[in-house]
Design an enzyme around this catalytic site. Structure first.
Site, PDB file in Angstrom:
ATOM      1  N   ARG A  80      40.019  35.453  30.282  1.00  0.00           N
ATOM      2  CA  ARG A  80      40.624  35.249  31.611  1.00  0.00           C
ATOM      3  C   ARG A  80      39.977  34.053  32.312  1.00  0.00           C
ATOM      4  O   ARG A  80      40.649  33.281  32.993  1.00  0.00           O
ATOM      5  CB  ARG A  80      40.488  36.529  32.438  1.00  0.00           C
ATOM      6  CG  ARG A  80      41.368  36.537  33.673  1.00  0.00           C
ATOM      7  CD  ARG A  80      41.433  37.899  34.319  1.00  0.00           C
ATOM      8  NE  ARG A  80      40.144  38.326  34.835  1.00  0.00           N
ATOM      9  CZ  ARG A  80      39.914  39.516  35.403  1.00  0.00           C
ATOM     10  NH1 ARG A  80      40.895  40.401  35.509  1.00  0.00           N
ATOM     11  NH2 ARG A  80      38.716  39.836  35.846  1.00  0.00           N
ATOM     12  N   LYS A 183      41.807  33.946  38.525  1.00  0.00           N
ATOM     13  CA  LYS A 183      40.679  34.415  39.340  1.00  0.00           C
ATOM     14  C   LYS A 183      39.956  33.196  39.931  1.00  0.00           C
ATOM     15  O   LYS A 183      38.838  32.847  39.543  1.00  0.00           O
ATOM     16  CB  LYS A 183      39.734  35.290  38.489  1.00  0.00           C
ATOM     17  CG  LYS A 183      38.922  36.261  39.359  1.00  0.00           C
ATOM     18  CD  LYS A 183      38.313  37.354  38.531  1.00  0.00           C
ATOM     19  CE  LYS A 183      37.337  38.206  39.307  1.00  0.00           C
ATOM     20  NZ  LYS A 183      37.928  39.110  40.288  1.00  0.00           N
ATOM     21  N   GLU A 219      49.560  43.584  44.840  1.00  0.00           N
ATOM     22  CA  GLU A 219      48.236  44.183  44.596  1.00  0.00           C
ATOM     23  C   GLU A 219      47.425  44.158  45.884  1.00  0.00           C
ATOM     24  O   GLU A 219      47.861  43.631  46.906  1.00  0.00           O
ATOM     25  CB  GLU A 219      47.499  43.463  43.463  1.00  0.00           C
ATOM     26  CG  GLU A 219      47.104  42.044  43.761  1.00  0.00           C
ATOM     27  CD  GLU A 219      46.162  41.448  42.698  1.00  0.00           C
ATOM     28  OE1 GLU A 219      45.428  42.187  42.030  1.00  0.00           O
ATOM     29  OE2 GLU A 219      46.178  40.218  42.565  1.00  0.00           O
TER      30      GLU A 219
HETATM   31  C1  LIG Z   1      42.582  40.408  43.265  1.00  0.00           C
HETATM   32  C2  LIG Z   1      42.039  41.298  42.208  1.00  0.00           C
HETATM   33  N1  LIG Z   1      42.905  42.077  41.532  1.00  0.00           N
HETATM   34  C3  LIG Z   1      42.482  42.925  40.562  1.00  0.00           C
HETATM   35  C4  LIG Z   1      41.143  43.021  40.243  1.00  0.00           C
HETATM   36  C5  LIG Z   1      40.712  43.948  39.157  1.00  0.00           C
HETATM   37  O1  LIG Z   1      40.474  43.251  37.972  1.00  0.00           O
HETATM   38  P1  LIG Z   1      39.454  43.801  36.903  1.00  0.00           P
HETATM   39  O2  LIG Z   1      39.920  45.146  36.516  1.00  0.00           O
HETATM   40  O3  LIG Z   1      39.528  42.847  35.763  1.00  0.00           O
HETATM   41  O4  LIG Z   1      38.130  43.845  37.570  1.00  0.00           O
HETATM   42  C6  LIG Z   1      40.205  42.217  40.909  1.00  0.00           C
HETATM   43  C7  LIG Z   1      38.775  42.238  40.575  1.00  0.00           C
HETATM   44  O5  LIG Z   1      38.130  43.192  40.390  1.00  0.00           O
HETATM   45  C8  LIG Z   1      40.668  41.354  41.922  1.00  0.00           C
HETATM   46  O6  LIG Z   1      39.794  40.599  42.601  1.00  0.00           O
END
Ligand SMILES: Cc1ncc(COP(=O)(O)O)c(C=O)c1O
Length: 344
Positions: A80, A183, A219
């Site tokens: 990622r 991210k 989300e």
């Molecule tokens: C905006 C956002 N969505 C979803 C997640 C969850 O992603 P992950 O399960 O890879 O931590 C995160 C981070 O934890 C995030 O910052």
């Protein structure tokens, strides 16, 4: 030696023994340095400071019931990070280098890894940013990659404590066809004004809608959405949300627990028909949601309220939570090869 009270950890910064530091310059990464000082020196003209040429990751290491130390799915975070770096047009570390550095940061800070038994863990924060001096808006040619860590407990103060969240229809986290699926720090900057307002109103998180039609759930500010209806685990399909590694793992867990999985657009009205709703992410795997308040704007008194359960974690969410955490803590066999052991 660490003097941290492992029983009362939240999601906060703690100074640890070392951070790992490397620079990409002249086509190669420098030798990885362990630094005891977590203040760094970079050019005031670094592109990351001016144009947000920056991306990061978040993953965890756990002390298992058997004493072993495991990192959860670092290969997924490495992939990622590469996608985020490609989006920004900067160099990314290889998957091998990323995983080596994850193991090394845990090893060098092992006295900060909380013991087994209190839902605590070591949060690992890889960060990559453009570092060469520049004035023009363009992708950086040089960058810094660092691996940081900090011991953490439950994100909200108590794992599985249900929270209230708000839909702020007057704010979007990401643009249509924008950076929502990467991210990059800019996405978090975009969420701060609405998050700060929501927190002042007593909410723990903001739930964003799809920025194109505002008809579907996207989300939360720092986690993915899921809902449970009957025997189905339902989570949004959207190109403006972060592909959560926890959510991907929960989909597998749901199938393993005999549930069906639906990844599809989730209309806002469907919030009225879920039996359980939650947030999911690395921080606490699952945070149950007690109440979702849908407002035309954060300032508005008008609202539609959706309530789930009685403030505790729902039965299916709890089973999903346990499925994942029991692998992380070495209590159940890791049948999918999700964890990587750190040799101490
Ligand atoms: C905006 C956002 N969505 C979803 C997640 C969850 O992603 P992950 O399960 O890879 O931590 C995160 C981070 O934890 C995030 O910052």
């Amino acid at each position: 030696m660490s003097t941290i009270d492992f029983d009362n950890l939240s999601f906060a910064y703690h100074k640890t023994n070392t951070i790992l530091y490397t620079e990409f310059k002249n086509g190669k990464w420098s030798e990885i340095e362990s630094r005891t000082d977590d203040y760094i020196s970079i050019s005031a003209f670094a592109g990351s400071l001016h144009y947000g040429i920056q991306c990061f990751e978040g993953l965890k290491a756990f002390r298992g019931k058997d004493g072993k130390v495991r990192i959860f799915r670092p290969d997924e975070n490495a992939k990622r990070l590469r996608k985020s770096a490609e989006y920004l047009g900067i160099e990314a570390p290889s998957e091998e280098m990323f995983i080596q550095m994850c193991k090394r940061i845990v090893k060098e800070n092992i006295d900060f890894l909380p013991p087994y038994g209190n839902n605590a863990s070591m949060y690992i924060r890889p960060i990559l940013f453009g570092s060469n001096p520049q004035l023009g808006v363009k992708s950086s040619t040089e960058c810094v990659f660092m691996m940081l860590c900090s011991p953490v407990g439950a994100y909200t103060g108590g794992a599985l404590e249900a929270i209230d969240v708000v839909i702020a229809r007057d704010y979007d986290r990401a643009a249509p066809n924008g950076s929502g699926a990467y991210k990059v720090g800019g996405n978090y900057a975009c969420s701060l004004l609405s998050l700060n307002k929501a927190v002042k109103l007593g909410y723990k998180a903001v739930l964003y809608l799809d920025p194109t039609s505002r008809k579907f759930i996207d989300e939360y500010n720092s986690s993915n959405f899921f809902g449970i209806k009957g025997n189905s685990y339902i989570t949004p399909l959207s190109d403006s949300i972060l592909p959560s590694i926890t959510n991907k793992s929960l989909e597998v867990a749901a199938r393993e627990l005999g549930m069906t999985v639906e990844r599809r657009p989730v209309p806002v009205e469907e919030l009225g028909s879920f039996e359980e709703v939650g947030e999911c992410g690395t921080a606490v795997v699952i945070t149950p949601v007690h109440k979702i308040v849908d407002k035309p704007s954060l300032e508005s008194d008008q609202e539609t309220v959706y309530t789930y359960g009685n403030g505790l974690c729902g039965e299916k969410s709890l089973a999903l939570y346990k499925y994942i955490t029991s692998i992380q803590y070495g209590e159940a066999p890791d049948k999918f090869g999700w964890t990587i052991e750190v040799e101490l």
